[in-house]
Design an enzyme around this catalytic site. Structure first.
Site, short mmCIF file in Angstrom:
data_model
loop_
_atom_site.label_atom_id
_atom_site.label_comp_id
_atom_site.label_asym_id
_atom_site.label_seq_id
_atom_site.Cartn_x
_atom_site.Cartn_y
_atom_site.Cartn_z
N GLU A 36 0.87 -1.16 0.00
CA GLU A 36 0.00 0.00 0.00
C GLU A 36 0.92 1.22 0.00
O GLU A 36 1.79 1.31 0.86
CB GLU A 36 -0.85 -0.04 1.28
CG GLU A 36 -2.01 0.88 1.24
CD GLU A 36 -2.82 0.82 2.54
OE1 GLU A 36 -2.70 -0.17 3.28
OE2 GLU A 36 -3.53 1.79 2.78
N ARG A 279 4.83 -12.90 9.67
CA ARG A 279 5.57 -11.65 9.44
C ARG A 279 6.97 -11.77 10.00
O ARG A 279 7.21 -12.52 10.94
CB ARG A 279 4.88 -10.49 10.18
CG ARG A 279 3.52 -10.16 9.67
CD ARG A 279 2.90 -9.10 10.57
NE ARG A 279 3.25 -7.76 10.17
CZ ARG A 279 2.60 -7.06 9.24
NH1 ARG A 279 1.58 -7.58 8.62
NH2 ARG A 279 2.97 -5.84 8.94
N LYS A 289 4.30 0.84 9.69
CA LYS A 289 4.45 2.10 8.96
C LYS A 289 3.91 3.26 9.79
O LYS A 289 4.44 4.36 9.73
CB LYS A 289 3.70 2.02 7.63
CG LYS A 289 4.53 1.35 6.55
CD LYS A 289 3.83 1.39 5.21
CE LYS A 289 3.05 0.12 4.99
NZ LYS A 289 2.46 0.00 3.66
P1 ATP Z 1 2.61 -2.23 8.11
O1 ATP Z 1 1.80 -3.01 9.08
O2 ATP Z 1 4.04 -2.11 8.44
O3 ATP Z 1 2.01 -0.92 7.74
P2 ATP Z 1 1.40 -3.51 5.90
O4 ATP Z 1 1.20 -4.96 5.99
O5 ATP Z 1 0.24 -2.63 6.09
O6 ATP Z 1 2.62 -3.13 6.82
P3 ATP Z 1 1.58 -3.37 3.08
O7 ATP Z 1 2.08 -2.26 2.26
O8 ATP Z 1 0.14 -3.65 3.06
O9 ATP Z 1 2.08 -3.10 4.54
O10 ATP Z 1 2.41 -4.68 2.79
C1 ATP Z 1 2.76 -5.17 1.52
C2 ATP Z 1 3.06 -6.62 1.64
O11 ATP Z 1 4.15 -6.83 2.54
C3 ATP Z 1 1.88 -7.37 2.21
O12 ATP Z 1 1.71 -8.57 1.47
C4 ATP Z 1 2.27 -7.65 3.62
O13 ATP Z 1 1.68 -8.82 4.08
C5 ATP Z 1 3.79 -7.75 3.52
N1 ATP Z 1 4.41 -7.40 4.79
C6 ATP Z 1 4.25 -6.26 5.50
N2 ATP Z 1 4.94 -6.31 6.66
C7 ATP Z 1 5.57 -7.51 6.67
C8 ATP Z 1 6.44 -8.16 7.59
N3 ATP Z 1 6.80 -7.58 8.75
N4 ATP Z 1 6.90 -9.39 7.28
C9 ATP Z 1 6.56 -9.97 6.12
N5 ATP Z 1 5.74 -9.42 5.21
C10 ATP Z 1 5.24 -8.20 5.47
MG MG Z 2 -1.52 -2.67 4.95
#
Ligand code: ATP
Ligand code: MG
Length: 577
Positions: A36, A279, A289
């Site tokens: 995102e 994760r 984020k």
């Molecule tokens: P955050 O919680 O840090 O904001 P998010 O999951 O909202 O992260 P996205 O931009 O939606 O961030 O993530 C893009 C991809 O990266 C998604 O498929 C998500 O599952 C994966 N991802 C995000 N954080 C992790 C992590 N700590 N370990 C592995 N994969 C991750």
């Molecule tokens: Mg997200």
């Protein structure tokens, strides 16, 4: 790419192998990395990137970079650009760059199909009312009073939502699944909401925006994704993912096939399979984020790419090579068990990678003057130093040597503790690559601080002479004072001083656990061959650690180096008391 880790098997890799063997997905492999664009990528994302791109690469498949840009209020073009840069920096290239917003019309057509099939309805409940109707984990929910609207009324209202007739939050489009489901995600979830905001990709074309779950599965299907890999928190969403795809039945949706074909896209042949993995979490840092954004917004760090940030642009600037992150992801593996990886494991990967691939240089960061009294005034030599002790292919370089040197202040002690093997009054030490010097006398300033150490060099111990083999306990490094280039040296350390800064059970938040010593700036001296480096060149400064020429601020005549890691793990010692 060098030092690439051997490939370890894991359950997702095994699923792909099995699917290829059984002919599922017609033997195709297609993945996507779907960030995102609401912030910069962090080390956790590296795991998802390595996994998605790695699977595609290994199995001759395709991997798209897809911006999951369905929430226009939080998204920004700055993030869109940084994300592309970071994925490439990690060593991957996408087959296609897509946006969920590319499919807004597809989502819309699918929604009309769900309405026509009696599977979706426009709901006028407010957000609070929706919550009240939803029930709890232990109590079933209740049907919305608007659930039985006719298809015609629903279509009309939905079209008017799209036309902008209603205010934000006035109505939603919900799918009809089961208000008594044990899985709350299936209790008639909303798939569209009204938001009168401009979108960074589609401008003002839309005022209704699809919800993540709904948009994600359709995007996967449209792109022909075979394995939709996501993190464990989406496990409970998988039934909704599957429900939407089953009900919409994209491969047999006639208008959709036409509208996809009009854009040169094939109608999806199969159904993507969502697979969840755990994760990546690291201790001594925060990795959401939202929290990273707070650190930036409150100026607790110098921006998203501050070298202390766990963002990819931060660790890049810090001097962590991309191969070290790939190595970390491989070591951590892919499982369904949530765990916290020690930051020192990452630092270990960085050391391993840089030890193999960074040339050696001499630098002094806390200088003390050393004069070799038995060399003539103006004495100068050029010494040939190997660039890497374990790898001759790095070749040699010229290091200027002269009568006056800088050494590290901590390598001299007037009153040494027991076991101090470096320079002391009357004692001997080896100057790296030069020979053995003996400390004869000291100069001090008015405060009694030592300003100069006077030595004599034993000429029989110069390299190549039989006396060079003579043993002394310590070897210290130096730079020639006359030739040294002044440099700004930024000594970075961990941003937080507790292992779990996210733990707020004691009423403190991560903001209360910032390590006050995470950034120190000193002025040091470099041998000329260290100063004369392109930005982002990494070196081992002998005996000091691994350093990188700052990506933005470094110039050969005004060098700026960041410490990536020390040579040894000093935190392990400290935390064991
Ligand atoms: P955050 O919680 O840090 O904001 P998010 O999951 O909202 O992260 P996205 O931009 O939606 O961030 O993530 C893009 C991809 O990266 C998604 O498929 C998500 O599952 C994966 N991802 C995000 N954080 C992790 C992590 N700590 N370990 C592995 N994969 C991750
Ligand atoms: Mg997200």
């Amino acid at each position: 790419m060098t030092n690439e880790a051997p490939l370890h098997n894991h359950f997702i890799r095994q699923i792909v192998i099995d699917d290829q063997a059984s002919g599922k997905h017609a033997g195709r492999v297609a993945t996507r990395f779907p960030p995102e664009p609401n912030g910069y990528l962090h080390i956790g994302h590296a795991k998802s990137i390595c996994l998605n791109f790695g699977i595609a690469r290994e199995f001759g498949g395709r991997c798209n970079l897809r911006f999951d840009d369905t929430n226009p209020t939080k998204e920004d073009i700055e993030y869109v650009e940084s994300i592309q840069q970071d994925v490439r920096w990690l060593g991957f290239e996408w087959d296609e760059l897509r946006h969920a917003s590319d499919y807004f019309d597809v989502f819309y057509q699918c929604a009309e199909k769900l309405i026509t099939d009696g599977k979706a309805f426009v709901c006028d409940l407010s957000a609070d009312e929706v919550r009240a109707y939803r029930g709890t984990l232990t109590e079933p929910g209740r049907n919305s009073p608007f659930r039985e609207r006719s298809v015609d009324e629903n279509l009309d209202l939905f079209r008017r939502m799209r036309a902008g007739e209603f205010a934000d939050g006035a109505r939603t489009l919900r799918v009809k699944i089961d208000m008594s489901s044990g899985n709350i995600n299936l209790r008639d979830p909303a798939i569209y909401r009204i938001r009168h905001v401009e979108h960074q990709n589609t401008g003002n074309a839309w005022c209704i925006y699809p919800m993540y779950d709904y948009a994600h599965c359709i995007s996967d299907a449209v792109e022909g994704i075979t394995h939709s890999l996501c993190t464990l928190e989406f496990e409970d969403h998988r039934p909704l993912y599957d429900w939407c795809l089953r009900e919409i039945d994209l491969p047999h949706h006639p208008q959709l096939a036409a509208s996809l074909a009009a854009r040169g896209l094939d109608a999806p042949a199969g159904t993507p399979q969502q697979i969840e993995f755990s994760r990546l979490n690291l201790d001594y840092t925060v990795m959401s984020k939202r929290k990273l954004m707070t650190l930036v917004d409150e100026n607790l760090v110098a921006g998203w790419d501050d070298p202390r940030m766990p963002t990819l642009s931060g660790v890049r600037r810090r001097g962590f090579p991309p191969a070290a992150l790939r190595l970390l992801c491989d070591r951590v593996g892919v499982t369904k068990q949530n765990s916290v990886i020690e930051f020192s494991v990452l630092e270990g990967c960085v050391r391993e990678e840089l030890d193999a691939n960074a040339a050696r240089r001499l630098a002094v960061i806390d200088p003390l003057r050393l004069v070799i009294d038995n060399l003539a005034d103006g004495h100068e030599e050029t010494l040939a130093f190997p660039n890497h002790p374990k790898n001759e292919s790095f070749g040699k370089r010229d290091v200027p040597f002269s009568r006056e040197l800088w050494i590290e202040r901590e390598d001299f002690m007037e009153v040494p503790p027991k076991g101090f093997h470096r320079l002391v009054p009357g004692g001997e030490v080896r100057l790296r690559g030069v020979g053995i010097v003996k400390c004869e006398s000291l100069d001090k300033d008015a405060d009694g601080t030592v300003t100069t150490v006077h030595c004599t060099l034993d000429p029989d111990t110069r390299p190549g002479l039989p006396g060079a083999e003579r043993k002394v306990k310590g070897t210290i490094h130096w730079v020639s004072a006359k030739h040294a280039v002044a440099a700004e040296i930024r000594l970075y350390d961990r941003l937080f001083n507790v292992a779990n800064p996210d733990d707020d059970s004691d009423g403190k938040t991560y903001r209360d656990h910032l390590n006050p010593d995470s950034r120190r700036v000193v002025q040091g001296w470099l041998e000329p061959a260290a100063a004369d480096a392109a930005p982002e060149t990494a070196f081992q400064f002998e005996r000091l650690g691994f350093f990188v020429a700052d990506r933005y601020d470094h110039a050969a005549d005004k060098p700026v180096f960041n410490r990536a890691v020390t040579l040894r793990d000093s935190w392990a010692k400290a935390s064991k008391g």
